[in-house]
Design a protein around this motif. Structure first.
Motif, PDB file in Angstrom:
ATOM      1  N   ASP A  36       0.901  -1.173   0.218  1.00 37.40           N
ATOM      2  CA  ASP A  36      -0.290  -0.266  -0.038  1.00 37.40           C
ATOM      3  C   ASP A  36       0.655   1.224  -0.398  1.00 37.40           C
ATOM      4  O   ASP A  36       0.434   2.445  -0.348  1.00 37.40           O
ATOM      5  CB  ASP A  36      -0.794   0.466   1.320  1.00 37.40           C
ATOM      6  CG  ASP A  36      -1.926  -0.958   0.903  1.00 37.40           C
ATOM      7  OD1 ASP A  36      -1.938  -1.642   0.028  1.00 37.40           O
ATOM      8  OD2 ASP A  36      -2.558  -1.377   2.058  1.00 37.40           O
ATOM      9  N   GLU A  37       2.138   1.446   0.657  1.00 35.18           N
ATOM     10  CA  GLU A  37       2.725   2.354   0.729  1.00 35.18           C
ATOM     11  C   GLU A  37       3.288   2.353  -0.778  1.00 35.18           C
ATOM     12  O   GLU A  37       3.553   3.913  -0.815  1.00 35.18           O
ATOM     13  CB  GLU A  37       3.958   2.161   2.320  1.00 35.18           C
ATOM     14  CG  GLU A  37       4.740   3.663   2.289  1.00 35.18           C
ATOM     15  CD  GLU A  37       5.924   3.509   3.495  1.00 35.18           C
ATOM     16  OE1 GLU A  37       6.856   3.651   3.493  1.00 35.18           O
ATOM     17  OE2 GLU A  37       5.408   2.046   3.992  1.00 35.18           O
ATOM     18  N   ALA A  39       2.628   1.563  -3.485  1.00 33.45           N
ATOM     19  CA  ALA A  39       1.305   2.034  -4.294  1.00 33.45           C
ATOM     20  C   ALA A  39       1.374   3.687  -4.471  1.00 33.45           C
ATOM     21  O   ALA A  39       0.376   4.361  -5.571  1.00 33.45           O
ATOM     22  CB  ALA A  39      -0.381   1.715  -3.520  1.00 33.45           C
ATOM     23  N   ASN A  40       0.668   4.572  -3.395  1.00 32.98           N
ATOM     24  CA  ASN A  40       0.647   5.447  -2.885  1.00 32.98           C
ATOM     25  C   ASN A  40       1.808   6.486  -3.346  1.00 32.98           C
ATOM     26  O   ASN A  40       2.184   7.881  -3.747  1.00 32.98           O
ATOM     27  CB  ASN A  40       0.908   6.383  -1.244  1.00 32.98           C
ATOM     28  CG  ASN A  40      -0.819   5.399  -0.776  1.00 32.98           C
ATOM     29  OD1 ASN A  40      -1.764   5.225  -1.783  1.00 32.98           O
ATOM     30  ND2 ASN A  40      -0.906   5.229   0.229  1.00 32.98           N
ATOM     31  N   LYS A  41       3.420   6.056  -2.762  1.00 33.22           N
ATOM     32  CA  LYS A  41       4.924   6.957  -3.190  1.00 33.22           C
ATOM     33  C   LYS A  41       5.152   6.224  -5.072  1.00 33.22           C
ATOM     34  O   LYS A  41       5.251   7.366  -5.755  1.00 33.22           O
ATOM     35  CB  LYS A  41       5.452   5.913  -2.908  1.00 33.22           C
ATOM     36  CG  LYS A  41       5.695   6.684  -1.360  1.00 33.22           C
ATOM     37  CD  LYS A  41       6.952   6.426  -0.785  1.00 33.22           C
ATOM     38  CE  LYS A  41       6.738   6.470   0.971  1.00 33.22           C
ATOM     39  NZ  LYS A  41       7.806   6.542   1.784  1.00 33.22           N
ATOM     40  N   SER A  43       4.612   5.122  -8.769  1.00 36.53           N
ATOM     41  CA  SER A  43       3.768   5.988  -9.945  1.00 36.53           C
ATOM     42  C   SER A  43       2.596   4.815 -10.695  1.00 36.53           C
ATOM     43  O   SER A  43       3.060   3.516 -10.047  1.00 36.53           O
ATOM     44  CB  SER A  43       4.223   6.670 -11.146  1.00 36.53           C
ATOM     45  OG  SER A  43       4.794   5.881 -12.134  1.00 36.53           O
ATOM     46  N   LYS A  44       1.579   5.154 -10.887  1.00 35.32           N
ATOM     47  CA  LYS A  44       1.095   3.814 -12.100  1.00 35.32           C
ATOM     48  C   LYS A  44       2.149   2.814 -12.613  1.00 35.32           C
ATOM     49  O   LYS A  44       1.608   1.146 -12.248  1.00 35.32           O
ATOM     50  CB  LYS A  44       0.116   3.473 -12.748  1.00 35.32           C
ATOM     51  CG  LYS A  44      -1.240   4.341 -11.218  1.00 35.32           C
ATOM     52  CD  LYS A  44      -2.622   4.139 -12.121  1.00 35.32           C
ATOM     53  CE  LYS A  44      -3.698   5.144 -11.704  1.00 35.32           C
ATOM     54  NZ  LYS A  44      -5.003   4.665 -12.091  1.00 35.32           N
ATOM     55  N   PHE A  47       4.731   1.185  -9.836  1.00 36.80           N
ATOM     56  CA  PHE A  47       3.593  -0.065  -9.082  1.00 36.80           C
ATOM     57  C   PHE A  47       4.018  -1.170  -9.638  1.00 36.80           C
ATOM     58  O   PHE A  47       3.169  -2.106  -8.879  1.00 36.80           O
ATOM     59  CB  PHE A  47       2.590   0.606  -8.462  1.00 36.80           C
ATOM     60  CG  PHE A  47       1.895  -0.295  -6.961  1.00 36.80           C
ATOM     61  CD1 PHE A  47       3.047  -0.577  -6.513  1.00 36.80           C
ATOM     62  CD2 PHE A  47       1.064  -0.868  -7.526  1.00 36.80           C
ATOM     63  CE1 PHE A  47       2.740  -1.449  -5.479  1.00 36.80           C
ATOM     64  CE2 PHE A  47       0.600  -1.757  -6.486  1.00 36.80           C
ATOM     65  CZ  PHE A  47       1.116  -2.101  -5.727  1.00 36.80           C
TER      66      PHE A  47
END
Length: 93
Positions: A36-37, A39-41, A43-44, A47
């Protein structure tokens, strides 16, 4: 009966067995938190590479688990064979 389960395709140790060791669930939660961390940091696109890495590592672990199972089962069967063949009262020549 074990033979019926094998024949019927009802045995999936890799998918059905959940480790019971202390800390397993905590490690699973830690991995989810890290994903999750990231995914938030990231780019798509970046990730998606992390997710691909995770998927490929899971596949490798499945291969390894299969080999560990085969080795453990073979070792157990050899131990049973040896124990069965070992004379309880060996005769001295």
């Amino acid at each position: 009966m074990i033979m019926e389960a094998i024949f019927g395709g009802d045995m999936y140790p890799l998918e059905n067995i959940v480790p019971q060791q202390d800390g397993y669930k905590a490690e699973v939660k830690a991995i989810a938190g890290l994903m999750d961390e990231l995914a938030n940091k990231f780019s798509k696109a970046d990730f998606s590479k992390v997710e691909e890495l995770h998927q490929r590592m899971t596949i490798v672990q499945q291969y390894e688990s299969t080999e560990h199972f085969k080795c453990g089962l073979s070792t157990g069967l050899l131990l049973m064979k040896e124990a069965y063949e070992y004379p309880l009262n060996p005769k001295e020549d």
